[in-house]
Design a protein around this motif. Structure first.
Motif, PDB file in Angstrom:
ATOM      1  N   GLY A 470       0.826  -1.214   0.000  1.00  0.00           N
ATOM      2  CA  GLY A 470       0.000   0.000   0.000  1.00  0.00           C
ATOM      3  C   GLY A 470       0.853   1.254   0.000  1.00  0.00           C
ATOM      4  O   GLY A 470       1.325   1.712  -1.029  1.00  0.00           O
ATOM      5  N   GLU A 471       1.061   1.849   1.154  1.00  0.00           N
ATOM      6  CA  GLU A 471       1.883   3.047   1.248  1.00  0.00           C
ATOM      7  C   GLU A 471       3.345   2.670   1.077  1.00  0.00           C
ATOM      8  O   GLU A 471       3.850   1.775   1.750  1.00  0.00           O
ATOM      9  CB  GLU A 471       1.689   3.700   2.619  1.00  0.00           C
ATOM     10  N   PRO A 472       4.074   3.321   0.180  1.00  0.00           N
ATOM     11  CA  PRO A 472       5.477   2.975  -0.054  1.00  0.00           C
ATOM     12  C   PRO A 472       6.292   3.110   1.228  1.00  0.00           C
ATOM     13  O   PRO A 472       6.229   4.143   1.902  1.00  0.00           O
ATOM     14  CB  PRO A 472       5.926   3.984  -1.109  1.00  0.00           C
ATOM     15  N   PRO A 473       7.066   2.067   1.591  1.00  0.00           N
ATOM     16  CA  PRO A 473       7.898   2.154   2.796  1.00  0.00           C
ATOM     17  C   PRO A 473       9.158   2.967   2.524  1.00  0.00           C
ATOM     18  O   PRO A 473       9.459   3.323   1.384  1.00  0.00           O
ATOM     19  CB  PRO A 473       8.233   0.691   3.069  1.00  0.00           C
ATOM     20  N   LYS A 474       9.907   3.264   3.563  1.00  0.00           N
ATOM     21  CA  LYS A 474      11.174   3.969   3.427  1.00  0.00           C
ATOM     22  C   LYS A 474      12.329   2.998   3.176  1.00  0.00           C
ATOM     23  O   LYS A 474      13.341   3.371   2.602  1.00  0.00           O
ATOM     24  CB  LYS A 474      11.471   4.781   4.695  1.00  0.00           C
ATOM     25  N   ALA A 475      12.167   1.753   3.629  1.00  0.00           N
ATOM     26  CA  ALA A 475      13.193   0.724   3.420  1.00  0.00           C
ATOM     27  C   ALA A 475      12.508  -0.618   3.173  1.00  0.00           C
ATOM     28  O   ALA A 475      11.477  -0.923   3.780  1.00  0.00           O
ATOM     29  CB  ALA A 475      14.123   0.627   4.622  1.00  0.00           C
ATOM     30  N   ILE A 476      13.070  -1.390   2.255  1.00  0.00           N
ATOM     31  CA  ILE A 476      12.539  -2.714   1.945  1.00  0.00           C
ATOM     32  C   ILE A 476      13.660  -3.728   2.129  1.00  0.00           C
ATOM     33  O   ILE A 476      14.721  -3.612   1.498  1.00  0.00           O
ATOM     34  CB  ILE A 476      12.007  -2.788   0.506  1.00  0.00           C
ATOM     35  N   ILE A 477      13.436  -4.692   2.993  1.00  0.00           N
ATOM     36  CA  ILE A 477      14.416  -5.756   3.214  1.00  0.00           C
ATOM     37  C   ILE A 477      14.003  -6.976   2.392  1.00  0.00           C
ATOM     38  O   ILE A 477      12.872  -7.464   2.507  1.00  0.00           O
ATOM     39  CB  ILE A 477      14.505  -6.140   4.702  1.00  0.00           C
ATOM     40  N   LEU A 478      14.919  -7.461   1.558  1.00  0.00           N
ATOM     41  CA  LEU A 478      14.707  -8.703   0.824  1.00  0.00           C
ATOM     42  C   LEU A 478      15.591  -9.774   1.460  1.00  0.00           C
ATOM     43  O   LEU A 478      16.818  -9.691   1.401  1.00  0.00           O
ATOM     44  CB  LEU A 478      15.065  -8.546  -0.657  1.00  0.00           C
ATOM     45  N   ARG A 479      14.962 -10.731   2.083  1.00  0.00           N
ATOM     46  CA  ARG A 479      15.708 -11.811   2.732  1.00  0.00           C
ATOM     47  C   ARG A 479      16.018 -12.893   1.697  1.00  0.00           C
ATOM     48  O   ARG A 479      15.122 -13.542   1.173  1.00  0.00           O
ATOM     49  CB  ARG A 479      14.899 -12.378   3.888  1.00  0.00           C
ATOM     50  N   ALA A 506      12.165   4.525  -1.572  1.00  0.00           N
ATOM     51  CA  ALA A 506      12.526   3.448  -0.648  1.00  0.00           C
ATOM     52  C   ALA A 506      13.923   2.927  -0.964  1.00  0.00           C
ATOM     53  O   ALA A 506      14.355   2.905  -2.119  1.00  0.00           O
ATOM     54  CB  ALA A 506      11.512   2.317  -0.729  1.00  0.00           C
ATOM     55  N   ARG A 507      14.626   2.495   0.070  1.00  0.00           N
ATOM     56  CA  ARG A 507      15.954   1.902  -0.064  1.00  0.00           C
ATOM     57  C   ARG A 507      15.822   0.381   0.064  1.00  0.00           C
ATOM     58  O   ARG A 507      15.136  -0.125   0.959  1.00  0.00           O
ATOM     59  CB  ARG A 507      16.876   2.416   1.039  1.00  0.00           C
ATOM     60  N   VAL A 549      18.097   3.933   7.833  1.00  0.00           N
ATOM     61  CA  VAL A 549      17.539   4.583   6.645  1.00  0.00           C
ATOM     62  C   VAL A 549      16.283   5.372   7.024  1.00  0.00           C
ATOM     63  O   VAL A 549      16.093   6.525   6.605  1.00  0.00           O
ATOM     64  CB  VAL A 549      17.211   3.526   5.559  1.00  0.00           C
ATOM     65  N   VAL A 550      15.402   4.763   7.844  1.00  0.00           N
ATOM     66  CA  VAL A 550      14.177   5.431   8.259  1.00  0.00           C
ATOM     67  C   VAL A 550      14.501   6.663   9.104  1.00  0.00           C
ATOM     68  O   VAL A 550      13.883   7.731   8.959  1.00  0.00           O
ATOM     69  CB  VAL A 550      13.275   4.457   9.048  1.00  0.00           C
ATOM     70  N   GLY A 551      15.503   6.544   9.974  1.00  0.00           N
ATOM     71  CA  GLY A 551      15.891   7.668  10.818  1.00  0.00           C
ATOM     72  C   GLY A 551      16.443   8.832  10.037  1.00  0.00           C
ATOM     73  O   GLY A 551      16.282   9.997  10.411  1.00  0.00           O
ATOM     74  N   GLU A 552      17.101   8.532   8.910  1.00  0.00           N
ATOM     75  CA  GLU A 552      17.685   9.599   8.093  1.00  0.00           C
ATOM     76  C   GLU A 552      16.663  10.229   7.170  1.00  0.00           C
ATOM     77  O   GLU A 552      16.904  11.278   6.594  1.00  0.00           O
ATOM     78  CB  GLU A 552      18.843   9.028   7.272  1.00  0.00           C
TER      79      GLU A 552
END
Length: 553
Positions: A470-479, A506-507, A549-552
């Motif tokens: 839905g809402e674009p995140p600030k960071a996306i983790i791909l495991r 998003a990063r 990343v979110v903090g920055e």
């Protein structure tokens, strides 16, 4: 690559020490196999659209070299039923010179395949494809012998399956019952000896008995002498066929088919031999030996050759210990070619047809065929399609379509097995970290776990997953700890994913990337130095990087 992997087994056997006792065992085995191979080589030569002497030349020249230079300790080579369809069609379309060129090219292809270490590729040929085209060849071989077994008066038998049977039914009134009796008698001898005296050479006994009966009773049946009145004696001098670029282009597809069949049957035979004799073959050297043998066979005017499973099994059961047994088999056949070729003239064609009926029955592997019909629908489809195309269309088409369909179906199954998971899972095979991957997720961070090989069949799944967020995140983790393989299409999909994430602000952080996927990403300039991705060795460090990343932001 080690030197040993390209050492013929003959050299290895001689280095181990070779005694008179071993030679005696090899010589007895070689003689036994030669007795089996003699009528078979003649029959296969005729069935291939050539002549019986071509089959014998192949068994002598190629049989000797396959044993001398191959990577199997007890492999026996020569003409086989697998080539009958291809050889017959090549001769019909391009003449015998065309076959010799195709065989030379096939030999070169096999040598290159062995040098390129492709010997292990046999394990990747789908089983339904091998069974399908082998059973199809068996049907074609059996169909090709109906005329000689029944003595039908047909001047020219069509090459294609359906027209061939139309011609048979059209000439059914010309059946020669004397010929049928000779063929049936030979078939009964083979079947009876195989059941009650399996150690006796059924093929040879059937040929000798039927030849003696026909000669003594002066029966009006077709024989090798009446069909081929001018057979040469001995081995011809080696020579090159008449080459031209146009001819090479014409027969090149057939050359690849011959090489493919030779490689598959030789390596299958070597695997069977390993299981029976407790040995271990060298697959790459076996391909090289097969290649050299086919080149030499073509130079002497012979047919394509490969490892023969039935003759190899006979060799082992007869006590063979080294490749010299296979070389002796060729030597004994050479003695016949040099001094007893005239005896071939008395052999009835119906007796050879009976031999080829038995060869076709053995090739059909009907039990394995029926077992595959009980497998899932996809395997049945590949089996029946390959079988049908082999019989009704063309062997090359059948192999190509069969392998392609099997590969596509396999990739479809693999794509279904790969997961791009964003939620909690109850899979007991996963550890606690995987089962609760979202518990410690900071706000503004999304995580996906990819489970399985990431190839082009599932590449679009990753992009679809991003679109579902839905809402674009600030960071996306791909495991990616559970991703053992990443192909080019997967890399491209990942690159698009990174670009779309960047546009959305998003990063992307990759967690637990394994060596092969990391190497592919580095080659695509998506490594650590690219600045497009963040790499984390494990999930905990990935969460820390995402929080940063979110903090920055």
């Amino acid at each position: 690559m080690t030197t040993t992997s390209y050492t013929p087994k003959l050299i290895t056997a001689l280095r181990e020490g070779y005694s008179a006792t071993t030679f005696r065992a090899d010589a007895i085995a070689g003689l036994t196999v030669a007795i089996v191979a003699l009528p078979l080589a003649m029959a296969l030569g005729i069935a291939s659209g050539a002549s019986p002497d071509k089959g014998l030349v192949t068994a002598v020249v190629a049989g000797f070299l396959i044993s001398a230079l191959g990577g199997s300790r007890v492999q026996v080579g020569g003409p086989t039923g697998a080539f009958v369809v291809v050889v017959f069609n090549v001769i019909a379309q391009h003449g015998y010179d065309g076959l010799l060129i195709a065989t030379l090219l096939a030999g070169a292809i096999l040598i290159v395949a062995g040098a390129a270490r492709l010997g292990q590729m046999i394990k990747y040929i789908p089983h339904p494809v091998v069974t399908g085209f082998t059973a199809g060849i068996a049907v074609i071989i059996a169909s090709s012998q109906v005329k000689d077994f029944l003595g039908l008066a047909i001047n020219s038998v069509p090459a294609d399956f359906l027209p061939k049977w139309q011609a048979y039914f059209g000439a059914i009134s010309t059946i020669q019952w004397t010929t049928v009796a000779v063929g049936t008698g030979a078939l009964a001898i083979i079947v009876g000896l195989r059941r009650y005296a399996p150690k006796l050479p059924g093929f040879l006994i059937a040929v000798v008995v039927s030849s003696v009966v026909v000669a003594l009773l002066k029966l009006p049946v077709d024989t090798i002498g009446s069909r081929f009145p001018h057979l040469p004696a001995g081995l011809p001098m080696p020579s090159l066929p008449a080459f031209s670029l146009a001819k090479v282009n014409e027969v090149l597809p057939s050359a690849f088919t011959i090489a493919f069949l030779a490689g598959i049957e030789a390596l299958l035979s070597a695997v069977v031999a390993d299981g029976m004799a407790g040995t271990r073959h060298r697959s790459n050297q076996e391909l090289i030996g097969q290649g050299i043998a086919n080149v030499a066979s073509a130079l002497f005017g012979g047919l394509p050759a490969t490892g023969a499973i039935a003759r190899t099994a006979t060799n082992i059961r007869s006590g063979a210990r080294t490749p010299i047994a296979g070389m002796m088999h060729a030597a004994f056949l050479l003695i016949f070619v040099l001094f007893a070729t005239d005896l071939m003239a008395y052999v009835p064609m119906a007796a050879l047809a009976a031999i080829l009926f038995m060869v076709a029955w053995g090739m059909s592997e009907y039990e394995r065929f029926l077992a595959l019909l009980r497998m899932p629908g996809t395997d049945r489809a590949v089996l029946l399609l390959t079988f049908g195309l082999t019989v009704l269309v063309d062997l090359t088409v059948a192999i190509g379509v069969g392998v392609t369909l099997a590969s596509l179906l396999f990739m479809a199954r693999m794509a279904e097995a790969v997961e791009v998971d964003a939620g909690v899972t109850n899979d007991p095979e996963l550890d606690a970290e995987d089962m609760h991957q979202r518990d410690a997720l900071p706000p503004g961070v999304e995580v996906f776990r990819i489970n399985g090989p990431f190839f082009f069949g599932v590449a679009g799944e990753l992009l679809d997953t991003l679109r579902r967020v839905g809402e674009p995140p600030k960071a996306i983790i791909l495991r990616m700890r559970l991703v053992p393989l990443l192909d080019t299409s997967g890399v491209q999909a990942l690159e698009k994913f990174v670009e779309q994430a960047r546009i959305a602000g998003a990063r992307v952080i990759l967690s637990g990337v394994r060596p092969q996927p990391f190497s592919m990403l580095k080659r695509a300039r998506l490594g650590r130095s690219s600045g497009k991705l963040t790499y984390a060795p494990d999930y905990a460090k990935a969460i820390a990087a995402a929080a940063k990343v979110v903090g920055e932001a």
